[in-house]
Scaffold this active site. Structure first.
Site, PDB file in Angstrom:
ATOM      1  N   ARG A  54     -22.999  12.942  16.307  1.00 18.62           N
ATOM      2  CA  ARG A  54     -23.407  14.136  15.554  1.00 18.62           C
ATOM      3  C   ARG A  54     -24.795  13.874  14.990  1.00 18.62           C
ATOM      4  O   ARG A  54     -25.014  12.847  14.329  1.00 18.62           O
ATOM      5  CB  ARG A  54     -22.410  14.419  14.427  1.00 18.62           C
ATOM      6  N   GLU A  86       2.840  -1.677   7.745  1.00 19.16           N
ATOM      7  CA  GLU A  86       3.831  -1.676   6.664  1.00 19.16           C
ATOM      8  C   GLU A  86       5.090  -0.906   7.077  1.00 19.16           C
ATOM      9  O   GLU A  86       6.206  -1.318   6.756  1.00 19.16           O
ATOM     10  CB  GLU A  86       3.195  -1.148   5.369  1.00 19.16           C
ATOM     11  N   ARG A 114     -17.035  20.344  21.236  1.00 20.12           N
ATOM     12  CA  ARG A 114     -18.254  19.555  21.176  1.00 20.12           C
ATOM     13  C   ARG A 114     -19.201  19.818  22.340  1.00 20.12           C
ATOM     14  O   ARG A 114     -20.349  19.400  22.299  1.00 20.12           O
ATOM     15  CB  ARG A 114     -17.900  18.077  21.054  1.00 20.12           C
ATOM     16  N   HIS A 159       0.812  -1.220   0.000  1.00 23.06           N
ATOM     17  CA  HIS A 159       0.000   0.000   0.000  1.00 23.06           C
ATOM     18  C   HIS A 159       0.847   1.273   0.000  1.00 23.06           C
ATOM     19  O   HIS A 159       0.541   2.238  -0.696  1.00 23.06           O
ATOM     20  CB  HIS A 159      -0.930   0.051   1.232  1.00 23.06           C
TER      21      HIS A 159
HETATM   22  N1  URA Z   1     -11.599  14.890  14.419  1.00 19.39           N
HETATM   23  C1  URA Z   1     -12.610  14.170  14.918  1.00 19.39           C
HETATM   24  O1  URA Z   1     -12.591  12.943  14.869  1.00 19.39           O
HETATM   25  N2  URA Z   1     -13.677  14.832  15.457  1.00 19.39           N
HETATM   26  C2  URA Z   1     -13.738  16.168  15.510  1.00 19.39           C
HETATM   27  O2  URA Z   1     -14.735  16.726  15.987  1.00 19.39           O
HETATM   28  C3  URA Z   1     -12.661  16.917  14.984  1.00 19.39           C
HETATM   29  C4  URA Z   1     -11.606  16.252  14.443  1.00 19.39           C
END
Ligand code: URA
Length: 265
Positions: free
Chosen positions: A168, A80, A223, A6
């Site tokens: 989300r 790898e 978040r 790869h």
């Molecule tokens: N990477 C992620 O996995 N989540 C995020 O909210 C930002 C970057």
């Protein structure tokens, strides 16, 4: 000259390098390679999501390879590179913060990861911890102090998906399955610092195979406030994570040079 499948690299092309920096994004590879050494950095392979540059830190060759997003492709890159002689891996990525005091642009250094990545179960059962190598972790924490970056050290939730696995709901279906509904709140309550998508795979497989690994990520979403990436903070977050990783790299190459054995456990 045989090339590994790869990554399209040969052992010779790594010039004896024992350490690799692993961003997810192929576009970040030359940026990191130049941060290691602006004058001696060049591309040595590029295939699919795997782009590799070779750079030099003083006399030491350093590999920078993109892993793509998520565990499956990260596992290919690590496997790898290990076959080609790399023994120490530092993930340099981006992340979403799960605690109010962690702000966009800060960095998170992962001590251990919650294994919701899926891929790591192909390397060790779920009871096995995904922990950072102590030497790499310590080098990253000291590096953050040296470069004076706002830094948080602790547990990361490492998800197989960006959308449902990180709960989300501003999505096409607006639906998150029952198993994942409420998971974000739970990680927050349990003091988990952040979400990303590769560390659990990296830390589990490296520990299981006698390799060293650590992870530093720059915060690009908050978040606790909202789902969206804070576009204006991406450059600062990436820059801070790269500064920490490159400073840690110098420390690892000079103060802590001994690598694990060349043969797998
Ligand atoms: N990477 C992620 O996995 N989540 C995020 O909210 C930002 C970057």
């Amino acid at each position: 000259m045989s090339l590994i499948y790869h990554l399209k690299l040969s052992k010779k092309s790594l010039k004896g390098a024992r350490i690799a920096l692993l961003p997810g994004d192929p576009g970040r590879v030359p940026v990191i390679a130049s941060a290691v050494n602006n004058e001696e950095a060049s591309e040595i392979a590029c295939n699919r999501e795997f782009r590799t540059w070779l750079s030099m830190m003083d006399i030491h060759p350093v590999i920078i390879t993109s892993t793509g997003i998520g565990g499956p492709s990260a596992a290919i890159a690590v496997e790898e590179l290990a076959q080609l002689g790399i023994r120490t891996f530092i993930r340099v990525g981006t992340t979403g913060a799960l605690q109010l005091n962690i702000r966009a642009g800060d960095v998170v250094i992962t001590t251990a990861s919650v294994r919701i990545d899926g891929t790591s179960e192909h390397y060790a059962p779920l009871e096995y911890p995904a922990v950072a190598d102590y030497g790499v972790l310590n080098a990253l924490v000291e590096a953050a102090k040296t470069v004076n970056v706002r830094c948080h050290v602790g547990v990361t939730a490492s998800s197989a998906t960006f959308y449902p696995g990180q709960e989300r709901i501003d999505t096409f279906s607006r639906y998150v399955i029952r198993d994942l509904a409420g998971s974000k709140k739970e990680w927050e309550e349990l003091g988990v610092l952040n979400y990303e998508m590769e560390s659990a795979t990296l830390l589990t497989m490296c520990n299981a195979m006698g390799l060293r690994a650590g992870c530093v990520t720059g915060v690009i979403s908050e978040r606790t406030q909202k789902e969206k990436i804070i576009l204006s903070k991406i450059r600062a977050a990436e820059g801070n994570a790269i500064a920490v990783a490159v400073t840690a790299l110098r420390r690892l190459l000079t103060d802590y040079p001994s690598s694990p054995s060349t043969t797998p456990r």
